[in-house]
Scaffold this active site. Structure first.
Site, mmCIF file in Angstrom:
data_model
loop_
_atom_site.group_PDB
_atom_site.id
_atom_site.type_symbol
_atom_site.label_atom_id
_atom_site.label_comp_id
_atom_site.label_asym_id
_atom_site.label_seq_id
_atom_site.Cartn_x
_atom_site.Cartn_y
_atom_site.Cartn_z
ATOM 1 N N GLY A 67 -13.881 -7.127 2.359
ATOM 2 C CA GLY A 67 -13.563 -5.734 2.036
ATOM 3 C C GLY A 67 -14.491 -5.184 0.959
ATOM 4 N N HIS A 122 -6.299 -5.996 5.208
ATOM 5 C CA HIS A 122 -6.732 -7.273 5.798
ATOM 6 C C HIS A 122 -6.785 -7.170 7.327
ATOM 7 C CE1 HIS A 122 -4.857 -8.892 1.962
ATOM 8 N NE2 HIS A 122 -6.054 -9.422 1.925
ATOM 9 N N HIS A 127 -2.011 -7.245 4.087
ATOM 10 C CA HIS A 127 -1.615 -5.842 4.265
ATOM 11 C C HIS A 127 -2.565 -5.210 5.289
ATOM 12 C CE1 HIS A 127 -5.069 -5.128 1.730
ATOM 13 N NE2 HIS A 127 -4.529 -5.814 0.741
ATOM 14 N N ASP A 128 -2.393 -3.912 5.512
ATOM 15 C CA ASP A 128 -3.189 -3.263 6.565
ATOM 16 C C ASP A 128 -4.697 -3.371 6.323
ATOM 17 O OD1 ASP A 128 -0.922 -2.638 7.862
ATOM 18 O OD2 ASP A 128 -0.916 -0.501 7.353
#
Ligand code: PAF
Length: 301
Positions: free
Chosen positions: A157, A46, A43-44
């Site tokens: 993250g 990543h 997704h964004d």
């Protein structure tokens, strides 16, 4: 340009070898390789990791591997979404050089692997308590990826705050010559932290989910506002839990810890002198989805 895909350790190593040589355009004469480890279903959040990796390196390798050793019995290993073709298309939009997508056999000569790289209180608390063995699996797979790719930089993250802290410790303890970069949490417009597991939420649960972030923000403001009595601190924690349970969450943990994840700040005296960086961490179930979030707070007195 589409990333070049490797499914085998040996072919990836051969492909990366030339970059480890000289680069006369660079002041230090070297090319840097970055690794972004993922389990796919990108997704964004990543893609943001890849963008950050590109700022720190010449070559970016993204690994996509749903790692069986970090899933416990009864967890979502079998149902974890595997979307390699879509992932590759997304990675193309942010300019990834290589994708490493190994099979389980390629990564694990034997299973269970009788080798461990992690131990201690940092792995046993929080997610480690509710997911026994989870961080052992993360430690092994990340160590293997570090050895396979031998990156100069790796990006993770901050949403998985404990994982990031454990990996920083692993790198320090095992002397990996790798710079670890923690990337800020990417959120949807309504504040929900992006996660592959958000897709387990029903439509109405998805509407409720931002309450997690909102509750952390309220608690953060209370902590930030300065000196607190022990009673007020405990009341704030209890109010936050109530806010979440009233919205329909089943709380796994809500904790306030010092930034390095040393024991829980159970006594406000711990942060009532000077300025202390603390982190509020939460894991909570909403329907089938176990959601994680965290918020760093500087408590100044
Ligand atoms: O954060 C993840 O997606 C995974 O834990 C990681 C770091 C890729 C290891 O499998």
């Amino acid at each position: 340009m589409s990333p070049i895909i490797h499914h085998h350790i040996s072919s990836l190593r051969t492909a990366l070898q030339p970059y480890r040589g000289q680069n006369n355009d660079k002041p230090d004469g070297l090319q840097r390789i970055a690794l972004v480890p993922t389990m796919g279903n990108l997704h964004d959040g990543h893609l943001e990791l890849v963008k950050i990796a590109k700022q720190h390196a010449d070559i970016v390798v993204v690994s996509i591997f749903v790692n069986p050793t970090q899933f416990g019995v009864g967890e979502d290993f079998d149902s974890y979404p595997r979307t390699l073709d879509e992932d590759i298309a997304k990675l193309e939009t942010v300019g990834t050089d290589y994708v490493f997508a190994p099979s389980i056999d390629e990564m694990y000569p034997v299973l269970p692997l009788p080798t461990s790289v992690l131990a201690g209180v940092i792995t046993e608390q929080l997610c480690g308590q509710s997911r026994p063995g989870h961080f052992d699996g993360v430690g092994i797979v990340v160590s293997k990826l570090f050895n396979i790719v031998q990156p100069d930089v790796a990006v993770f993250g901050q949403k998985d705050y404990q994982q990031l802290a454990i990996i920083k410790q692993l790198v320090r303890h095992l002397s990996y010559p790798i710079e670890i970069i923690g990337a800020p949490i990417v959120r949807a417009d309504d504040g929900l932290a992006l996660s592959s597991r958000n897709q387990y939420l029903s439509k109405s649960e998805r509407q409720t989910a931002p309450v997690l972030h909102q509750a952390l923000q309220v608690l953060a403001q209370q902590l930030e506002s300065g000196k607190m009595s022990q009673q007020a601190f405990e009341r704030s924690l209890a109010d936050t839990q109530t806010r979440m349970s009233d919205a329909g969450f089943t709380i796994d943990y809500l904790a306030v810890k010092t930034e390095a994840l040393t024991p829980v700040v159970s006594d406000v005296a711990d942060f009532n002198t000077g300025s202390t960086n603390v982190v509020i961490l939460v894991a909570a179930w909403l329907g089938q989805a176990r959601l994680l979030d965290n918020q760093l707070v500087t408590v100044t007195n």
